[in-house]
Scaffold this motif. Structure first.
Motif, PDB file in Angstrom:
ATOM      1  N   ASN A  25       0.819  -1.216   0.000  1.00  0.00           N
ATOM      2  CA  ASN A  25       0.000   0.000   0.000  1.00  0.00           C
ATOM      3  C   ASN A  25       0.851   1.265   0.000  1.00  0.00           C
ATOM      4  O   ASN A  25       0.363   2.350   0.304  1.00  0.00           O
ATOM      5  N   ASP A  45       5.453   5.665  -9.283  1.00  0.00           N
ATOM      6  CA  ASP A  45       4.573   6.549 -10.051  1.00  0.00           C
ATOM      7  C   ASP A  45       5.434   7.566 -10.799  1.00  0.00           C
ATOM      8  O   ASP A  45       6.158   8.346 -10.179  1.00  0.00           O
ATOM      9  N   GLN A  80      -6.330   8.671  -8.999  1.00  0.00           N
ATOM     10  CA  GLN A  80      -5.431   9.269  -8.014  1.00  0.00           C
ATOM     11  C   GLN A  80      -5.980  10.633  -7.632  1.00  0.00           C
ATOM     12  O   GLN A  80      -6.432  11.390  -8.489  1.00  0.00           O
ATOM     13  N   HIS A  94      -5.536   5.608  -5.456  1.00  0.00           N
ATOM     14  CA  HIS A  94      -4.285   5.943  -4.792  1.00  0.00           C
ATOM     15  C   HIS A  94      -4.414   7.367  -4.285  1.00  0.00           C
ATOM     16  O   HIS A  94      -4.897   8.240  -5.022  1.00  0.00           O
ATOM     17  N   THR A 130      -3.853   3.047  -0.096  1.00  0.00           N
ATOM     18  CA  THR A 130      -2.662   3.019  -0.942  1.00  0.00           C
ATOM     19  C   THR A 130      -2.174   4.448  -1.124  1.00  0.00           C
ATOM     20  O   THR A 130      -2.902   5.293  -1.654  1.00  0.00           O
TER      21      THR A 130
END
Length: 277
Positions: A4, A46, A151, A175, A231
């Motif tokens: 996570n 990312d 996100q 996320h 996460t």
């Protein structure tokens, strides 16, 4: 496994973060960070086409982490060129629309979304959006575009989680970013904040609460009851920061029931910070 925790790539190749006093992380140091992240159990990083050097470096320095990439779909000219560049990226799992909040109902914007979705489907990538507000997500959903991943900014100061709740109801993966607000939530003292934030009521209450309860800010930011199991995308400048964050991310849930959870939208949206005084 830190399943996570996702390593943020903005710091790798960019001088990123309002509290950052160092230059961008070099290729060598980026490789060391990625290696150590993998050793600590992090499984993904990312990145973005606009994150400076990292997009060009990633194949050479990635020890085996899965990749999530973002691109500006509505604020670029040669989208097909950028999409094709992603085909050369190893271990790529997701491509996200970086500027999803800028989506308008124009014919060109609709065509670009369709092109991205088709590209991802053809090449077996999942697609998603990076947003600041729930309105952007709803625009996509209203068109019948249900992303695989969203996100968005969220942290321990947020009183509600509209985006997270909506995504959960639709089985959309999420996320959260801005968990540390680019370091604004974990400065040693309130007086250490950049001057433009020293009148912010949310940050004043936060630092007063930390002092009163004798909490370490990272412990609360990463293990507060509404955050601990989410996460989280976390960026670092070096392996020492990485080790500290990962070490503090796991442990008992921190009781935040006495914390006043309120954060203004201007503080969550870093695009507004340059205008603050």
């Amino acid at each position: 496994m830190c399943s996570n925790i996702i390593l943020g790539g903005a710091q790798l190749g960019l001088n990123y973060g309002i509290t950052n006093r160092a230059d961008y992380v070099t290729k060598k140091n980026s490789h060391e960070i990625l290696l150590y992240a993998q050793k600590l159990g992090v499984t993904a990083v990312d990145i973005a086409y606009d994150y400076g050097q990292i997009f060009g470096w990633i194949n050479k320095i990635n020890p085996g982490l899965a990749l999530i990439s973002k691109l500006k779909l509505f604020n670029q000219t040669d989208i097909r060129y950028i999409l094709k560049k992603h085909l050369s990226i190893d271990r790529l799992k997701y491509i996200l629309i970086h500027d999803a909040d800028d989506y308008c109902f124009t014919k060109t914007d609709k065509e670009r979304v369709h092109e991205l979705i088709e590209f991802c489907s053809t090449n077996k990538f999942k697609w998603g959006i990076s947003v600041y507000g729930i309105e952007a997500l709803r625009k996509f959903l209203d068109h019948g575009w249900v992303p695989h991943l969203v996100q968005y900014p969220h942290n321990v100061l947020c009183a509600d989680d509209e985006i997270g709740n909506l995504c959960s109801s639709l089985n959309i993966e999420t996320h959260i970013r801005s968990v540390l607000l680019q370091g604004l939530l974990i400065m040693p003292h309130f007086g250490d904040l950049p001057s433009q934030f020293r009148k912010n009521a949310s940050l004043m209450r936060w630092y007063e609460w930390l002092a009163k309860n004798n909490f370490h800010p990272i412990d609360v930011c990463l293990r507060g009851e509404s955050i601990a199991h989410r996460t989280k995308i976390l960026g670092v400048q070096n392996v020492i920061q990485l080790e500290d964050l990962i070490g503090r991310a796991f442990g008992p849930i921190v009781d935040c029931t006495s914390l006043t959870k309120s954060v203004d939208k201007n503080l969550l949206d870093a695009r507004n910070w340059i205008h603050r005084s």
